[in-house]
Design a protein around this motif. Structure first.
Motif, short mmCIF file in Angstrom:
data_model
loop_
_atom_site.label_atom_id
_atom_site.label_comp_id
_atom_site.label_asym_id
_atom_site.label_seq_id
_atom_site.Cartn_x
_atom_site.Cartn_y
_atom_site.Cartn_z
N LEU A 59 0.81 -1.21 0.00
CA LEU A 59 0.00 0.00 0.00
C LEU A 59 0.85 1.26 0.00
N GLY A 60 2.15 1.10 0.20
CA GLY A 60 3.04 2.26 0.19
C GLY A 60 3.08 2.95 -1.15
N SER A 61 2.70 2.23 -2.21
CA SER A 61 2.69 2.83 -3.55
C SER A 61 1.43 3.62 -3.81
N PHE A 62 0.46 3.57 -2.85
CA PHE A 62 -0.78 4.32 -3.01
C PHE A 62 -0.65 5.68 -2.34
N PRO A 63 -1.45 6.65 -2.76
CA PRO A 63 -1.40 7.98 -2.12
C PRO A 63 -1.74 7.90 -0.65
N SER A 64 -1.10 8.76 0.14
CA SER A 64 -1.34 8.74 1.59
C SER A 64 -2.76 9.13 1.94
N THR A 65 -3.46 9.81 1.00
CA THR A 65 -4.84 10.20 1.29
C THR A 65 -5.72 8.98 1.53
N PHE A 66 -5.37 7.82 0.90
CA PHE A 66 -6.16 6.60 1.11
C PHE A 66 -6.04 6.09 2.53
N LEU A 67 -4.97 6.51 3.22
CA LEU A 67 -4.76 6.05 4.59
C LEU A 67 -5.18 7.10 5.59
N SER A 68 -6.04 8.04 5.17
CA SER A 68 -6.35 9.18 6.02
C SER A 68 -7.52 8.90 6.94
N ASN A 69 -7.69 9.81 7.89
CA ASN A 69 -8.81 9.73 8.83
C ASN A 69 -9.99 10.48 8.24
N ASN A 70 -11.05 9.75 7.89
CA ASN A 70 -12.19 10.35 7.21
C ASN A 70 -12.95 11.35 8.09
N ASN A 71 -12.69 11.34 9.41
CA ASN A 71 -13.40 12.24 10.29
C ASN A 71 -12.81 13.65 10.31
N GLN A 72 -11.65 13.85 9.66
CA GLN A 72 -11.04 15.16 9.65
C GLN A 72 -11.77 16.06 8.68
N SER A 73 -11.58 17.36 8.84
CA SER A 73 -12.24 18.34 7.98
C SER A 73 -11.80 18.15 6.55
N SER A 74 -12.75 18.13 5.61
CA SER A 74 -12.43 17.89 4.22
C SER A 74 -11.77 19.09 3.58
N SER A 75 -11.83 20.25 4.21
CA SER A 75 -11.24 21.44 3.62
C SER A 75 -9.76 21.54 3.93
N ALA A 76 -9.26 20.67 4.82
CA ALA A 76 -7.85 20.70 5.18
C ALA A 76 -7.19 19.46 4.64
N PRO A 77 -5.88 19.54 4.37
CA PRO A 77 -5.17 18.35 3.91
C PRO A 77 -5.21 17.27 4.96
N VAL A 78 -5.42 16.03 4.55
CA VAL A 78 -5.63 14.93 5.47
C VAL A 78 -4.29 14.37 5.90
#
Length: 366
Positions: free
Chosen positions: A252-271
């Motif tokens: 999964l290291g080859s995938f963007p880090s956004t896929f490993l993000s916390n969905n509860n964070q504000s969508s207007s800020a970088p995850v």
């Protein structure tokens, strides 16, 4: 006819013995009769056996819960075991989750980042499910079966002999009571003979019970070896799971880090990336990070200048809000930086459309 007479006499004798024991037991409870006490060593052995049985049952039952949390599945396995039949094979929870992930990944498309990641995660979950089966099988053979054999075998024998010892003690004390009540010399002689016989039988049964109870120490030694086997099986299982997840993390290291993000964070800020447990973080510290491989000197130069560059999109990206730009894999867009923008984002333009785009989805073109 003689056989019938013999059976009747034996039945009457057994009934008399039972009645004598019942009377003695009742009088002891009421404090109206003396009771022969067992020696301290035998009492300690009995207490040790009871304690061993109690905790063995608790450990055995809780181990079964640990290995198979589903109570319905445990009942089914118990029924099949009693019927001496093999339970039907079914997917366990990790295997079922893995299959769902693989099916979902194929549905979304193995060529998409999310679909590909789901398939990889599903394959890993299936491997964990297989390891889980091996743990259950090994633990059942090397740990649970010996504990169950003690409860259903050795301890039942101890219980039987202990009950027999109790009966012999009641017979002895009943004989002593009759001796005390005997007034006629002939009756006393008969009672003394009965006391000698019952004392001999009691002593013999006490020795048999003592020898069985002293075997509890050997049982503890055997259960200790079984416990070591159980710990080794768990160690193998967790080591396998750790390795499977470490391999998955690398994939999964080859995938963007956004896929490993916390969905509860504000969508207007970088995850931000989800923090990894220290044991995994230390093991993967030497791996090249996604950000390091993508945040190149070209992006640094772009951010420090007021110019723009062409960039190829690596993965599909769905905009979280109106300030972001949705992307399609392999398309080429124009990107540039604006003052005050977060370091993980750039402004992207496609024709008359523009919006923020994550840099981890981009490859700058020369």
């Amino acid at each position: 006819m003689n056989i019938m007479d013999f059976n009747v006499k034996k039945l009457a004798a057994d009934a008399g013995t039972f009645l004598s024991r019942a009377v003695q037991f009742t009088e002891e409870k009421l404090g109206q009769a003396e009771k022969t006490e067992l020696d301290a060593h035998l009492e300690n052995l009995l207490s040790k056996a009871e304690c061993t049985k109690l905790w063995t049952e608790k450990i055995m039952k809780q181990t079964e819960v640990l290995l198979q949390p589903n109570p319905n599945a445990r009942i089914e396995e118990f029924v099949y075991e009693k019927l001496d039949r093999k339970a039907p094979s079914r997917m366990n929870n990790p295997e079922l989750l893995g299959q769902y992930m693989i099916d979902a990944g194929n549905e979304f498309g193995p060529g998409t980042a999310y679909g590909n990641a789901l398939i990889k995660c599903g394959e890993t979950q299936k491997r964990i499910g297989t390891a889980d089966r091996e743990l259950i099988q090994t633990s059942a053979i090397n740990f649970l079966t010996p504990l169950r054999n003690f409860i259903e075998g050795d301890y039942k024998t101890i219980t039987k002999e202990r009950k027999l010892l109790q009966n012999k003690r009641l017979d002895l004390d009943a004989a002593k009571t009759r001796l005390k009540k005997a007034k006629v010399a002939e009756a006393r002689a008969a009672s003394e003979q009965e006391v000698r016989i019952t004392q001999s039988e009691f002593d013999r049964q006490a020795e048999i019970t003592r020898l069985l109870l002293e075997g509890i120490s050997s049982t503890h030694a055997h259960h200790l070896r079984c416990l070591n086997d159980f710990v080794e099986a768990q160690m193998t299982y967790y080591a396998q799971c750790y390795q499977y997840m470490l391999d998955l993390q690398k994939q999964l290291g080859s995938f963007p880090s956004t896929f490993l993000s916390n969905n509860n964070q504000s969508s207007s800020a970088p995850v931000q990336s989800v923090s990894t447990p220290s044991v995994l973080a230390s093991a993967s510290a030497s791996l090249p990070s996604v950000s390091n491989s993508i945040v190149t000197s070209g992006i640094s130069e772009l951010k420090s200048s007021s110019g723009s560059r062409k960039a190829r999109v690596l993965y599909d990206y769905d905009a979280a809000n109106s300030s972001e730009l949705s992307l399609l894999a392999d398309e080429v867009i124009t990107v540039y930086s604006i003052p005050g923008m977060d370091s993980d984002w750039l402004m992207g333009e496609r024709g008359n459309q523009k919006g923020k785009v994550p840099i981890t989805y981009l490859e700058l073109l020369n």
